[in-house]
Design a protein around this motif. Structure first.
Motif, PDB file in Angstrom:
ATOM      1  N   PHE A   2       0.815  -1.351  -0.108  1.00 24.27           N
ATOM      2  CA  PHE A   2       0.150   0.587  -0.344  1.00 24.27           C
ATOM      3  C   PHE A   2       0.885   1.179  -0.182  1.00 24.27           C
ATOM      4  N   SER A   3      -0.384   2.577  -1.040  1.00 25.52           N
ATOM      5  CA  SER A   3       1.233   3.888  -0.317  1.00 25.52           C
ATOM      6  C   SER A   3      -0.142   4.358   0.660  1.00 25.52           C
ATOM      7  N   ALA A   4       1.324   4.975   1.496  1.00 25.55           N
ATOM      8  CA  ALA A   4       0.718   6.263   2.463  1.00 25.55           C
ATOM      9  C   ALA A   4      -0.296   7.229   1.681  1.00 25.55           C
ATOM     10  N   GLY A   5      -0.428   6.953   0.581  1.00 29.11           N
ATOM     11  CA  GLY A   5      -1.726   7.930   0.160  1.00 29.11           C
ATOM     12  C   GLY A   5      -2.874   7.386   0.322  1.00 29.11           C
ATOM     13  N   GLU A   6      -2.724   6.058  -0.142  1.00 30.56           N
ATOM     14  CA  GLU A   6      -3.956   4.363   0.421  1.00 30.56           C
ATOM     15  C   GLU A   6      -4.140   4.838   1.534  1.00 30.56           C
ATOM     16  N   VAL A   7      -3.139   4.929   2.307  1.00 28.23           N
ATOM     17  CA  VAL A   7      -3.228   4.663   3.904  1.00 28.23           C
ATOM     18  C   VAL A   7      -4.523   6.445   3.888  1.00 28.23           C
ATOM     19  N   GLU A   8      -4.286   7.346   3.918  1.00 28.01           N
ATOM     20  CA  GLU A   8      -4.302   8.165   4.074  1.00 28.01           C
ATOM     21  C   GLU A   8      -6.112   8.137   3.352  1.00 28.01           C
ATOM     22  N   LYS A   9      -6.471   8.031   2.737  1.00 26.37           N
ATOM     23  CA  LYS A   9      -7.299   7.407   1.952  1.00 26.37           C
ATOM     24  C   LYS A   9      -8.736   6.621   3.133  1.00 26.37           C
ATOM     25  N   TYR A  10      -8.080   5.811   3.305  1.00 25.75           N
ATOM     26  CA  TYR A  10      -8.408   4.524   3.946  1.00 25.75           C
ATOM     27  C   TYR A  10      -8.834   5.522   5.627  1.00 25.75           C
ATOM     28  N   GLY A  11      -7.978   6.575   6.239  1.00 23.85           N
ATOM     29  CA  GLY A  11      -8.560   6.921   7.112  1.00 23.85           C
ATOM     30  C   GLY A  11      -9.555   8.946   7.216  1.00 23.85           C
ATOM     31  N   TYR A  12      -9.452   8.644   6.041  1.00 28.98           N
ATOM     32  CA  TYR A  12     -10.935   9.301   5.675  1.00 28.98           C
ATOM     33  C   TYR A  12     -11.999   8.631   5.200  1.00 28.98           C
ATOM     34  N   CYS A  13     -12.048   7.389   4.789  1.00 27.93           N
ATOM     35  CA  CYS A  13     -13.176   6.599   4.632  1.00 27.93           C
ATOM     36  C   CYS A  13     -12.553   4.977   3.960  1.00 27.93           C
ATOM     37  N   PRO A  14     -12.879   4.418   4.485  1.00 27.17           N
ATOM     38  CA  PRO A  14     -12.682   2.294   3.810  1.00 27.17           C
ATOM     39  C   PRO A  14     -13.059   2.804   2.298  1.00 27.17           C
ATOM     40  N   LEU A  15     -14.319   3.045   2.462  1.00 31.94           N
ATOM     41  CA  LEU A  15     -15.023   2.468   0.850  1.00 31.94           C
ATOM     42  C   LEU A  15     -14.612   4.156  -0.361  1.00 31.94           C
ATOM     43  N   THR A  16     -14.369   5.254  -0.100  1.00 31.45           N
ATOM     44  CA  THR A  16     -13.324   6.281  -0.561  1.00 31.45           C
ATOM     45  C   THR A  16     -12.009   5.220  -0.900  1.00 31.45           C
ATOM     46  N   TRP A  17     -11.512   4.854   0.048  1.00 41.24           N
ATOM     47  CA  TRP A  17      -9.824   4.080  -0.857  1.00 41.24           C
ATOM     48  C   TRP A  17     -10.513   2.890  -1.740  1.00 41.24           C
ATOM     49  N   ARG A 306     -18.542   2.546   4.526  1.00 43.72           N
ATOM     50  CA  ARG A 306     -18.652   3.833   5.146  1.00 43.72           C
ATOM     51  C   ARG A 306     -18.250   3.092   6.050  1.00 43.72           C
ATOM     52  N   ASN A 307     -17.588   4.088   6.648  1.00 45.85           N
ATOM     53  CA  ASN A 307     -17.323   3.840   8.560  1.00 45.85           C
ATOM     54  C   ASN A 307     -17.936   5.051   9.294  1.00 45.85           C
ATOM     55  N   HIS A 308     -18.961   5.992   8.382  1.00 46.73           N
ATOM     56  CA  HIS A 308     -18.884   7.090   9.286  1.00 46.73           C
ATOM     57  C   HIS A 308     -20.624   7.338   9.024  1.00 46.73           C
ATOM     58  N   GLN A 309     -20.832   8.684  10.140  1.00 43.94           N
ATOM     59  CA  GLN A 309     -22.358   8.817   9.800  1.00 43.94           C
ATOM     60  C   GLN A 309     -23.104  10.384   9.422  1.00 43.94           C
ATOM     61  N   ARG A 310     -21.676  11.185   8.298  1.00 44.82           N
ATOM     62  CA  ARG A 310     -21.696  12.249   8.321  1.00 44.82           C
ATOM     63  C   ARG A 310     -21.337  12.852   6.554  1.00 44.82           C
ATOM     64  N   PRO A 311     -22.941  13.553   6.957  1.00 52.02           N
ATOM     65  CA  PRO A 311     -22.676  14.245   5.403  1.00 52.02           C
ATOM     66  C   PRO A 311     -21.907  15.126   4.688  1.00 52.02           C
ATOM     67  N   GLY A 312     -20.994  15.587   5.613  1.00 51.79           N
ATOM     68  CA  GLY A 312     -20.461  16.603   5.154  1.00 51.79           C
ATOM     69  C   GLY A 312     -18.878  15.919   4.804  1.00 51.79           C
ATOM     70  N   LYS A 313     -18.243  14.854   4.890  1.00 53.72           N
ATOM     71  CA  LYS A 313     -17.358  13.858   4.809  1.00 53.72           C
ATOM     72  C   LYS A 313     -17.815  13.916   3.402  1.00 53.72           C
ATOM     73  N   GLY A 322     -19.399   8.280  -7.281  1.00 55.18           N
ATOM     74  CA  GLY A 322     -20.386   6.634  -8.166  1.00 55.18           C
ATOM     75  C   GLY A 322     -19.817   6.212  -6.329  1.00 55.18           C
ATOM     76  N   CYS A 323     -20.304   6.758  -5.364  1.00 57.37           N
ATOM     77  CA  CYS A 323     -20.633   5.792  -4.263  1.00 57.37           C
ATOM     78  C   CYS A 323     -21.518   5.393  -3.879  1.00 57.37           C
ATOM     79  N   PRO A 324     -21.883   3.991  -3.244  1.00 60.80           N
ATOM     80  CA  PRO A 324     -23.160   3.769  -3.444  1.00 60.80           C
ATOM     81  C   PRO A 324     -23.888   3.682  -1.724  1.00 60.80           C
ATOM     82  N   GLU A 325     -22.772   3.718  -1.070  1.00 62.30           N
ATOM     83  CA  GLU A 325     -23.034   4.323   0.395  1.00 62.30           C
ATOM     84  C   GLU A 325     -22.766   6.247   0.909  1.00 62.30           C
ATOM     85  N   ARG A 326     -23.429   6.619  -0.162  1.00 62.29           N
ATOM     86  CA  ARG A 326     -22.476   7.998  -0.125  1.00 62.29           C
ATOM     87  C   ARG A 326     -24.034   8.447   0.870  1.00 62.29           C
ATOM     88  N   LEU A 327     -23.928  10.127   1.911  1.00 61.77           N
ATOM     89  CA  LEU A 327     -24.831  10.526   2.644  1.00 61.77           C
ATOM     90  C   LEU A 327     -25.341  12.079   2.095  1.00 61.77           C
TER      91      LEU A 327
END
Length: 328
Positions: A2-17, A306-313, A322-327
């Motif tokens: 994995f790249s460090a950029g992927e770690v950042e995306k996973y930390g933001y939202c696993p589904l985004t990654w 998705r690991n959160h319930q925040r529409p702002g994210k 293209g996200c199937p779980e977007r809020l």
């Protein structure tokens, strides 16, 4: 791996990654602006060395021009003056002052200067000694040459050299300020840029086979023997460092530790309006290693959610279309 950029995306939202691994389309003006700003950042940091080199070269040129102007001006006075004896005494006195200054600087270079500074001090001593010698020679010429036209010509030449010294002084100050601004902007005030993610710098990919991690930090600052990774974020400035950004800079700290053999005390996250030092310790290292393990497990399962319930994210996510779980 994995790249460090992927770690950042996973930390933001696993589904985004997960969507990024499937090469889902990204959209948003901020994405394009981020690419442009990162290119500008690389150009500005790369210019630090150029500006500082030009500053030093200009400083040396100012010294040479000023010395030449002084010598030629004094020589012109000696050609014009009818009282050669008085001029000779003045030149001898000036020569003695320069010689005494050279002796003092030689003592300072020998007793007080470090090895790195000694070469510079010795050059200065050489210049002072040369000026003292030239002044002594000029004191002799006052008895040989007495030509008003020649003296006036010498004064004109001295003025030209003085104008040249002023030009290079301005050039030195300008490039010094540009280098200082770039250093302050990107947190490189305490050390030298040892690594830069820029095509002209041709940076090596940092790789850790042990942890299955790779990446290219935006910058690595060398503070003595310590290497400090810097991650530059070009978007909005949050009230505090975001969790995903902390994960990313921690991943770079891990890579620096693995490739250099020495753990950095901290990493730096630089936003446009703020800068944060993130302490790199055992807990933060364990957090990164844990996230890497979670990512491997997600690959084994063949899914991530998705690991959160925040529409702002979701609103700020570049892959929300293209996200199937977007809020939102």
């Amino acid at each position: 791996m994995f790249s460090a950029g992927e770690v950042e995306k996973y930390g933001y939202c696993p589904l985004t990654w997960w969507l990024s691994r499937e090469e889902a389309d990204e959209a948003g003006e901020a994405l394009e602006q981020g690419i442009t700003k990162h290119e500008q950042m690389g150009d500005e940091v790369l210019s630090i060395g150029h500006h500082e080199k030009t500053e030093k070269e200009s400083e040396t040129t100012v010294l040479y021009f000023a010395l030449a102007a002084t010598i030629v001006a004094v020589l012109g006075i000696s050609f014009i003056s009818a009282t050669s004896f008085d001029v000779a005494l003045i030149l001898d006195a000036v020569s003695l002052i320069w010689l005494l200054a050279a002796v003092f600087l030689l003592y300072r270079a020998d007793r007080l200067a470090t090895e790195a500074e000694r070469f510079l001090w010795e050059r200065v001593v050489l210049i002072f000694s040369m000026v003292a010698s030239i002044m002594a020679v000029l004191s002799v010429t006052t008895f040989v040459v007495n030509d008003k036209w020649l003296g006036q010509s010498a004064e004109a030449v001295a003025l030209v050299w003085l104008i040249g010294a002023s030009f290079f002084l301005r050039r030195s100050i300008t490039h010094g300020l540009l280098a200082k601004f770039a250093r302050e902007k990107y947190g490189a005030t305490k050390g030298e840029v040892a690594y830069l993610d820029h095509p002209q710098a041709k940076p090596d990919l940092l790789v850790s086979e042990k942890y299955g991690l790779r990446g290219r930090p935006d910058l690595v600052i060398a503070e003595g023997d310590v290497l400090i990774p810097v991650e530059v974020k070009t978007g909005r400035t949050p009230r505090g460092p975001l969790f995903s950004h902390i994960l990313q800079v921690a991943a770079y700290c891990l890579l620096v530790e693995e490739t250099s053999g020495r753990a950095p005390p901290h990493g730096i996250i630089r936003y446009e309006g703020a800068s944060h030092e993130i302490e790199y310790n055992a807990d933060l290292k364990a957090l990164v290693v844990g996230k890497l393990e979670e990512m491997r497990k997600a690959l084994q399962k063949g899914e991530a959610h998705r690991n959160h319930q925040r529409p702002g994210k979701c609103i700020h996510c570049s892959r929300r279309e293209g996200c199937p779980e977007r809020l939102a």
